[in-house]
Motif scaffolding. Structure first.
Motif, PDB file in Angstrom:
ATOM      1  N   MET A   1       0.825  -1.202   0.000  1.00 49.07           N
ATOM      2  CA  MET A   1       0.000   0.000   0.000  1.00 49.07           C
ATOM      3  C   MET A   1       0.861   1.254   0.000  1.00 49.07           C
ATOM      4  N   ALA A   2       1.964   1.237   0.742  1.00 48.41           N
ATOM      5  CA  ALA A   2       2.884   2.372   0.753  1.00 48.41           C
ATOM      6  C   ALA A   2       3.456   2.612  -0.641  1.00 48.41           C
ATOM      7  N   SER A   3       3.704   1.542  -1.386  1.00 55.27           N
ATOM      8  CA  SER A   3       4.202   1.701  -2.762  1.00 55.27           C
ATOM      9  C   SER A   3       3.154   2.337  -3.645  1.00 55.27           C
ATOM     10  N   VAL A   4       1.875   1.981  -3.460  1.00 55.41           N
ATOM     11  CA  VAL A   4       0.791   2.604  -4.224  1.00 55.41           C
ATOM     12  C   VAL A   4       0.717   4.096  -3.917  1.00 55.41           C
ATOM     13  N   VAL A   5       0.802   4.474  -2.658  1.00 56.67           N
ATOM     14  CA  VAL A   5       0.775   5.879  -2.271  1.00 56.67           C
ATOM     15  C   VAL A   5       1.971   6.617  -2.869  1.00 56.67           C
ATOM     16  N   GLU A  23      -6.251  16.314   0.150  1.00 62.29           N
ATOM     17  CA  GLU A  23      -6.493  15.960   1.547  1.00 62.29           C
ATOM     18  C   GLU A  23      -6.538  14.441   1.737  1.00 62.29           C
ATOM     19  N   LEU A  24      -7.165  13.728   0.787  1.00 60.51           N
ATOM     20  CA  LEU A  24      -7.204  12.269   0.861  1.00 60.51           C
ATOM     21  C   LEU A  24      -5.797  11.690   0.766  1.00 60.51           C
ATOM     22  N   LEU A  25      -5.010  12.237  -0.165  1.00 56.80           N
ATOM     23  CA  LEU A  25      -3.646  11.756  -0.320  1.00 56.80           C
ATOM     24  C   LEU A  25      -2.823  12.061   0.928  1.00 56.80           C
ATOM     25  N   LYS A  26      -3.089  13.216   1.552  1.00 57.51           N
ATOM     26  CA  LYS A  26      -2.357  13.570   2.770  1.00 57.51           C
ATOM     27  C   LYS A  26      -2.676  12.594   3.901  1.00 57.51           C
ATOM     28  N   LYS A  27      -3.952  12.190   4.008  1.00 60.08           N
ATOM     29  CA  LYS A  27      -4.327  11.217   5.039  1.00 60.08           C
ATOM     30  C   LYS A  27      -3.594   9.894   4.828  1.00 60.08           C
ATOM     31  N   VAL A  29      -0.728   9.582   3.333  1.00 58.70           N
ATOM     32  CA  VAL A  29       0.685   9.822   3.653  1.00 58.70           C
ATOM     33  C   VAL A  29       0.910   9.707   5.154  1.00 58.70           C
ATOM     34  N   ILE A  30      -0.010  10.291   5.939  1.00 62.02           N
ATOM     35  CA  ILE A  30       0.112  10.218   7.394  1.00 62.02           C
ATOM     36  C   ILE A  30       0.004   8.764   7.867  1.00 62.02           C
ATOM     37  N   GLU A  31      -0.932   8.031   7.274  1.00 59.39           N
ATOM     38  CA  GLU A  31      -1.161   6.637   7.667  1.00 59.39           C
ATOM     39  C   GLU A  31       0.076   5.772   7.419  1.00 59.39           C
ATOM     40  N   LYS A  33       3.306   6.918   6.912  1.00 65.27           N
ATOM     41  CA  LYS A  33       4.484   7.774   6.977  1.00 65.27           C
ATOM     42  C   LYS A  33       5.768   6.965   7.184  1.00 65.27           C
ATOM     43  N   ASP A  34       5.743   6.006   8.123  1.00 62.84           N
ATOM     44  CA  ASP A  34       6.959   5.236   8.403  1.00 62.84           C
ATOM     45  C   ASP A  34       7.386   4.435   7.180  1.00 62.84           C
ATOM     46  N   GLU A  35       6.421   3.816   6.508  1.00 62.63           N
ATOM     47  CA  GLU A  35       6.763   3.019   5.323  1.00 62.63           C
ATOM     48  C   GLU A  35       7.287   3.901   4.191  1.00 62.63           C
ATOM     49  N   LEU A  36       6.675   5.083   4.034  1.00 57.89           N
ATOM     50  CA  LEU A  36       7.155   6.001   2.989  1.00 57.89           C
ATOM     51  C   LEU A  36       8.558   6.508   3.294  1.00 57.89           C
ATOM     52  N   ASP A  37       8.830   6.783   4.581  1.00 56.07           N
ATOM     53  CA  ASP A  37      10.183   7.186   4.960  1.00 56.07           C
ATOM     54  C   ASP A  37      11.177   6.092   4.617  1.00 56.07           C
ATOM     55  N   ALA A  38      10.771   4.839   4.864  1.00 53.53           N
ATOM     56  CA  ALA A  38      11.663   3.715   4.544  1.00 53.53           C
ATOM     57  C   ALA A  38      11.918   3.611   3.052  1.00 53.53           C
ATOM     58  N   LEU A  39      10.911   4.028   2.246  1.00 54.65           N
ATOM     59  CA  LEU A  39      11.069   4.008   0.782  1.00 54.65           C
ATOM     60  C   LEU A  39      11.822   5.243   0.280  1.00 54.65           C
ATOM     61  N   GLY A  40      12.094   6.225   1.165  1.00 52.71           N
ATOM     62  CA  GLY A  40      12.804   7.441   0.766  1.00 52.71           C
ATOM     63  C   GLY A  40      11.936   8.443   0.029  1.00 52.71           C
ATOM     64  N   VAL A  41      10.617   8.422   0.263  1.00 61.61           N
ATOM     65  CA  VAL A  41       9.694   9.314  -0.434  1.00 61.61           C
ATOM     66  C   VAL A  41       9.583  10.630   0.333  1.00 61.61           C
TER      67      VAL A  41
END
Length: 419
Positions: A1-5, A23-27, A29-31, A33-41
């Protein structure tokens, strides 16, 4: 799911997406956040975009500008009063961001004791990124291009600064831009400063205008056209009632360095026979050397030289403080030669001074040159409040073989408030 975001963040156009989508995309991102940080986004751009939308959407915003002047005058010409206290400017701007692409602005103006709105327009975006404006608005292409000096508040361009009721379309392609206007002006002589909101009966002509320009890293080049088609049926001024005036301009500028620019504009007009002199289609041109204080260190320098046929139909008041330097400009086949030289000094973030010299040779027998000196000091008390003390003197000399108009002098203390 983090990859989809993450893929959605790459695909979304943050400048065009709706607030709801962001706003939906921001929610999401917040949900995640840790996985996206791990992906370097990186999501900073999205956060800033949503913050701007939340700030602008929904509410009304009020801003304004106030000049309060104390004028002490010594006039040899036709003014009776030698003391004037009052508002030199009282303007309020009421704006609303209607949606992401649409905004409304209303200007409330109080010139010379009257009070009412004099501009109201909506800006929005049409397909293919065409900027669309409609309502009562002002356009001043010469000012937008920096073709008259920014130091004297009351100065005008050779031609422009018109109010119009109508429509404006603007489109940019890389370094090229095109602007077109269709509307109606109130009268040929009215510009933004003189407009009286009650003068609806002066809506005398159609206005068509087109500007095509190109801007490089160090240069600008373009052309402008203004077509006034008079259709006033009133007979009070029969010569001008159905007057057509076509004005064409070519402008150019080159930045030798970020602090030194050479620029200018050339106009020629096609005026209905009978209003101008037979066979005389007036012309006007000027060239400007604009040197910033960054180069000279102690002062900026604006050196402007202009030649204008005395029958040229335009703004070009050069009016400063209480003296109208163009008051005795003749209406004949001569060509005025005008110098406008300004030295402006920013000593620090609080204090500034300036000097100005202006002179016109009217190319007319028995009419002396008009000469004008201005000196002033300003103090920026707070970011919103400025105090300014100025002295201005204009010498008209002999305006006929038998009449000496003499000098007009004024001391002005101006308090400016911007909010």
């Amino acid at each position: 799911m983090a990859s989809v975001v993450a893929r959605a963040l790459v695909a979304v156009d943050a400048e065009k997406a709706s607030k709801q989508d962001l706003e939906l995309l921001k929610k999401l991102v917040i949900e995640f956040k840790d996985e996206l940080d791990a992906l370097g986004v990186k999501v900073d751009k999205l956060d800033k975009r949503v913050a701007v939308l939340e700030k602008n959407l929904g509410g009304w915003k009020l801003s304004g500008q106030i000049y309060f002047d104390a004028n002490f005058m010594d006039y040899d010409s036709d003014k009776d009063n030698d003391r004037e206290f009052g508002f030199g400017r009282l303007r309020f701007f009421l704006g609303k961001q209607i949606d992401e692409n649409t905004s409304l602005l209303v200007r409330i103006n109080a010139p010379k004791g009257s009070f009412g709105w004099d501009r109201a327009y909506v800006d929005t975006k049409l397909p293919y990124d065409v900027n669309f404006r409609f309502g009562r608005f002002n356009f001043d292409w010469e000012g937008d291009l920096g073709l008259y000096d920014p130091y004297t508040v009351n100065n005008d361009g050779t031609f422009g600064d018109w109010d119009v009721d109508g429509f404006q379309f603007a489109k940019t392609w890389g370094m090229f831009d095109v602007t077109g206007i269709v509307g109606r002006n109130r009268d040929h002589a009215t510009n933004a400063k003189d407009y009286e909101p009650v003068a609806e009966d002066l809506n005398t002509h159609m206005t068509y205008a087109l500007k095509i320009g190109a801007n490089g890293e160090k240069w600008m080049l373009g052309a402008m056209g203004y077509w006034w088609k008079g259709d006033n049926l009133e007979e009070e001024y029969p010569i001008a009632a159905n007057l057509d005036v076509n004005t064409y301009g070519i402008y150019a500028g080159y930045n030798f360095t970020p602090a030194v620019q050479l620029k200018g504009v050339y106009y020629f007009q096609d005026i209905d026979p009978g209003f101008s002199f037979d066979g005389d289609d007036p012309k006007s041109w000027k060239v400007i050397l604009d040197v910033k204080q960054d180069l000279l260190k102690f002062t900026s320098l604006w050196i402007e030289y202009a030649q204008q046929d005395n029958t040229f139909f335009g703004t070009n008041s050069y009016q400063y403080l209480g003296a109208n330097e163009m008051k005795y400009k003749p209406w004949n086949t001569g060509t005025a030669k005008i110098w406008n030289i300004i030295a402006d000094q920013e000593w620090n973030d609080k204090w500034g001074t300036y000097l100005r010299y202006w002179q016109a040779d009217w190319d007319t027998a028995n009419l002396d040159d008009t000469k004008n000196w201005t000196v002033g000091v300003r103090y920026q008390y707070t970011p919103a409040i400025q105090f300014k003390l100025e002295y201005d003197s204009v010498d008209y000399g002999m305006v006929t073989a038998a009449t000496d108009a003499g000098k007009d002098n004024i001391f002005r203390f101006r308090t400016t408030v911007n909010f």
